[in-house]
Design a protein around this motif. Structure first.
Motif, PDB file in Angstrom:
ATOM      1  N   ASN A 125     -35.107  71.428  -5.037  1.00 55.52           N
ATOM      2  CA  ASN A 125     -35.106  70.010  -4.666  1.00 55.52           C
ATOM      3  C   ASN A 125     -36.509  69.424  -4.676  1.00 55.52           C
ATOM      4  O   ASN A 125     -36.714  68.299  -5.136  1.00 55.52           O
ATOM      5  CB  ASN A 125     -34.446  69.786  -3.305  1.00 55.52           C
ATOM      6  N   ILE A 179     -28.930  64.025  -6.842  1.00 55.59           N
ATOM      7  CA  ILE A 179     -30.189  64.580  -6.373  1.00 55.59           C
ATOM      8  C   ILE A 179     -30.649  63.792  -5.157  1.00 55.59           C
ATOM      9  O   ILE A 179     -30.716  62.558  -5.210  1.00 55.59           O
ATOM     10  CB  ILE A 179     -31.254  64.478  -7.479  1.00 55.59           C
ATOM     11  N   SER A 180     -30.972  64.477  -4.077  1.00 50.25           N
ATOM     12  CA  SER A 180     -31.587  63.807  -2.939  1.00 50.25           C
ATOM     13  C   SER A 180     -33.041  63.553  -3.302  1.00 50.25           C
ATOM     14  O   SER A 180     -33.738  64.454  -3.751  1.00 50.25           O
ATOM     15  CB  SER A 180     -31.516  64.678  -1.688  1.00 50.25           C
ATOM     16  N   TYR A 181     -33.474  62.320  -3.114  1.00 53.93           N
ATOM     17  CA  TYR A 181     -34.820  61.954  -3.526  1.00 53.93           C
ATOM     18  C   TYR A 181     -35.368  60.912  -2.573  1.00 53.93           C
ATOM     19  O   TYR A 181     -34.720  59.916  -2.303  1.00 53.93           O
ATOM     20  CB  TYR A 181     -34.797  61.407  -4.948  1.00 53.93           C
ATOM     21  N   GLN A 233     -31.147  76.333  -8.848  1.00 51.62           N
ATOM     22  CA  GLN A 233     -30.830  76.062  -7.441  1.00 51.62           C
ATOM     23  C   GLN A 233     -31.533  77.023  -6.489  1.00 51.62           C
ATOM     24  O   GLN A 233     -30.925  77.609  -5.608  1.00 51.62           O
ATOM     25  CB  GLN A 233     -29.313  76.082  -7.210  1.00 51.62           C
TER      26      GLN A 233
END
Length: 150
Positions: free
Chosen positions: A138, A12-14, A133
């Motif tokens: 996100n 996960i981009s965080y 998704q």
């Protein structure tokens, strides 16, 4: 360790330039030998009981326990039967300036009943977003992570 309800470990981009690997154990682990790694790890126990050993200190753990491990902490666990958990591994931490300070005094926290219910809900929402998704997934996942870390 296998992946909980996810098809595979989810990256996960965080935050800015950060990556979190979300892994959960579906098979109900019983033991993990002493080891260390070079990333932060947040472990949430959602079922079972046991002992977590961090830097030679033993902690009783059970449902609603959150464990925060710093890079290079030596740690292991064993269960009293079986243990089910979710791991958040912060493998790239640029932009996560607040992360180390939050748990510096005590690496093991037992949540209140209300907080435990909230954390379970947040992980359920994250799982749902990972499966869907959508274009907002996100952002939704990042908000869930924010709440979990708070």
């Amino acid at each position: 360790m296998v992946v909980y309800s996810f098809e595979m470990a989810s990256h996960i981009s965080y935050a800015a330039n950060s990556t979190v690997c979300l892994v959960a154990d579906k098979q109900r682990a019983t033991y993990e030998p002493l080891h260390r790694h070079d990333y932060y790890e947040l472990v949430y126990i959602y079922d079972g009981a046991g002992v977590q050993i961090i830097n030679d200190v033993s902690y009783s753990i059970g449902p609603g326990t959150v464990i925060f491990l710093h890079p290079d902490d030596t740690h292991s666990f064993y269960s009293n039967g079986s243990l089910s958990m979710i791991n958040l591994c912060f493998i790239q931490t640029a932009g996560l300036y607040h992360l180390p300070e939050r748990y510096s005094s005590n690496p093991v926290v037992v949540l209140s009943e209300q907080a435990n219910g909230d954390i379970k809900l947040l992980f359920t929402l994250m799982e749902s977003e990972l499966k869907q998704q959508s274009h907002l997934s996100n952002a939704a996942i990042a908000y869930c992570l924010d709440w979990i870390l708070l």
